[in-house]
Design a protein around this motif. Structure first.
Motif, short mmCIF file in Angstrom:
data_model
loop_
_atom_site.label_atom_id
_atom_site.label_comp_id
_atom_site.label_asym_id
_atom_site.label_seq_id
_atom_site.Cartn_x
_atom_site.Cartn_y
_atom_site.Cartn_z
N ILE A 87 -3.99 -0.18 -6.55
CA ILE A 87 -3.41 -0.38 -5.22
C ILE A 87 -4.08 -1.57 -4.53
O ILE A 87 -3.42 -2.41 -3.90
N ALA A 88 -5.41 -1.67 -4.66
CA ALA A 88 -6.13 -2.78 -4.05
C ALA A 88 -5.70 -4.12 -4.64
O ALA A 88 -5.44 -5.09 -3.92
N ILE A 89 -5.59 -4.17 -5.98
CA ILE A 89 -5.17 -5.41 -6.64
C ILE A 89 -3.71 -5.73 -6.31
O ILE A 89 -3.36 -6.89 -6.05
N GLY A 90 -2.84 -4.70 -6.28
CA GLY A 90 -1.44 -4.93 -5.91
C GLY A 90 -1.30 -5.45 -4.50
O GLY A 90 -0.49 -6.34 -4.22
N SER A 91 -2.10 -4.90 -3.59
CA SER A 91 -2.09 -5.37 -2.21
C SER A 91 -2.54 -6.82 -2.12
O SER A 91 -1.90 -7.64 -1.45
N VAL A 101 0.81 -1.23 0.00
CA VAL A 101 0.00 0.00 0.00
C VAL A 101 0.84 1.27 0.00
O VAL A 101 0.57 2.20 -0.78
N PRO A 102 1.88 1.42 0.86
CA PRO A 102 2.66 2.66 0.84
C PRO A 102 3.30 2.95 -0.52
O PRO A 102 3.36 4.12 -0.94
N PHE A 103 3.77 1.91 -1.21
CA PHE A 103 4.37 2.11 -2.53
C PHE A 103 3.33 2.66 -3.51
O PHE A 103 3.60 3.59 -4.27
N GLY A 104 2.15 2.06 -3.51
CA GLY A 104 1.09 2.53 -4.40
C GLY A 104 0.69 3.96 -4.12
O GLY A 104 0.45 4.74 -5.05
N LEU A 105 0.64 4.32 -2.84
CA LEU A 105 0.27 5.69 -2.48
C LEU A 105 1.34 6.69 -2.88
O LEU A 105 1.05 7.77 -3.41
N PRO A 112 6.80 -0.70 -12.01
CA PRO A 112 7.21 -0.55 -10.61
C PRO A 112 6.29 -1.31 -9.64
O PRO A 112 6.77 -1.99 -8.72
N SER A 113 4.98 -1.22 -9.86
CA SER A 113 4.04 -1.94 -8.99
C SER A 113 4.25 -3.43 -9.08
O SER A 113 4.23 -4.15 -8.07
N LEU A 114 4.47 -3.92 -10.29
CA LEU A 114 4.65 -5.36 -10.49
C LEU A 114 5.87 -5.87 -9.74
O LEU A 114 5.80 -6.90 -9.06
N TRP A 115 6.99 -5.17 -9.87
CA TRP A 115 8.22 -5.69 -9.25
C TRP A 115 8.17 -5.58 -7.73
O TRP A 115 8.79 -6.40 -7.03
#
Length: 307
Positions: A93-97, A80-84, A223-226
């Motif tokens: 962000i929800a899917i990444g989490s 979550v902090p990375f997405g924000l 970035p989100s993926l990695w």
């Protein structure tokens, strides 16, 4: 070790069939959406009820469940902090989490637990926590995000979980398990038949979506993926190892919690992304990439911790 290969072979074949269907175009351009919605609204609720209702709730409330709950929750929260900071869309962000902590416990975890750990029962705490907590939680969050910008009443927001088929099925399953009451076989048999559709539907939809898809990480989700890959494939197993040692686990019990934590992102995450049209590319890329990276990680975990 054979169980790891068997598990990956099973899901690989079904995904490949889906990819072939996508190339042939036999199910039309809406196949991914139709299969995903079938899994979400029909098959997955049936699966949730059948699995949870038949589970011995008292028997699995153990240290393994504690490790599962903590490792999964921390892994989900870490993204979550990375997405924000990167100002990613709320749905992504929800899917990444979810992708960071929701493991492939069903179609991959069961064969790996059976062959590598000696018992499919080792995966039960993971399945219960994900089905009873993470699935209703994230599907509710995604439903709220999907309706952002619309004039949605406060009552609709409050009652979102009550209208979520996954949450309803989970609660019904928990009630059945806690009371010991089960529907008659005339009801359970067709429910089981429908439940058996859930995993194949999601895997086929995932395979179809790979047709013509960009390389993983393209389109700004790199970035989100990695970050998801780092959390899912490295951080979560390490958290499981540390917490397991802290709780005094050793031998097969310690190996079980680490192997379960090292499982890749479940294809369910992609299915929910498609259902709510949120973070679809990240959901697909995370499921594919973490599955590939998890192969050496699982072999490493079994090799180091096997008694």
């Amino acid at each position: 070790m054979t169980g790891i290969l068997d598990g990956f072979l099973v899901i690989g074949v079904v995904i490949a069939v889906g990819y072939g269907i996508g190339r042939a175009g036999v199910l039309g351009s809406s196949a991914t959406q139709v299969l995903s919605r079938t899994a979400f609204f029909v098959a997955s609720p049936a699966l949730l009820f059948v699995v949870v209702a038949r589970q011995d709730i008292g028997a699995i409330f153990s240290s393994s469940l504690v490790v599962t709950a903590v490792t999964s929750s921390l892994a989900c929260a870490l993204f979550v902090p990375f997405g924000l900071v990167w100002r990613r869309p709320a749905g992504e962000i929800a899917i990444g989490s979810m992708a960071s902590g929701y493991v492939n416990a069903g179609n991959l975890g069961i064969p790996i637990a059976t062959y590598a750990l000696g018992s499919a029962g080792e995966i039960a705490p993971v399945l219960l926590f994900q089905l009873a907590v993470l699935t209703p939680l994230f599907s509710t969050v995604l439903d709220v995000v999907a309706h952002q910008g619309e004039r949605v009443s406060r009552m609709r927001t409050i009652t979102t979980p009550l209208r979520n088929p996954l949450a309803i099925a989970t609660v019904a399953g928990l009630v059945a398990s806690a009371t010991g009451w089960m529907p008659p076989e005339q009801v359970m048999a067709p429910l089981q038949l429908i439940a058996d559709l859930a995993v194949p539907c999601m895997l086929l939809a995932f395979g179809i979506s790979l047709r013509g898809a960009a390389r993983p990480g393209a389109g700004g989700v790199g970035p989100s993926l990695w970050v998801v890959v780092a959390i899912k494939n490295v951080v979560q197993p390490l958290i499981g190892l540390g917490l397991g040692l802290l709780l005094g686990l050793s031998g097969p019990a310690l190996m079980a919690v680490v192997v379960c934590a090292a499982l890749p992102t479940a294809q369910n995450v992609f299915g929910y992304a498609v259902r709510f049209d949120q973070g679809v590319q990240l959901g697909r890329d995370a499921a594919l990439t973490t599955t590939i990276v998890s192969v050496p990680m699982l072999f490493l975990a079994v090799g180091l911790l096997a008694p």
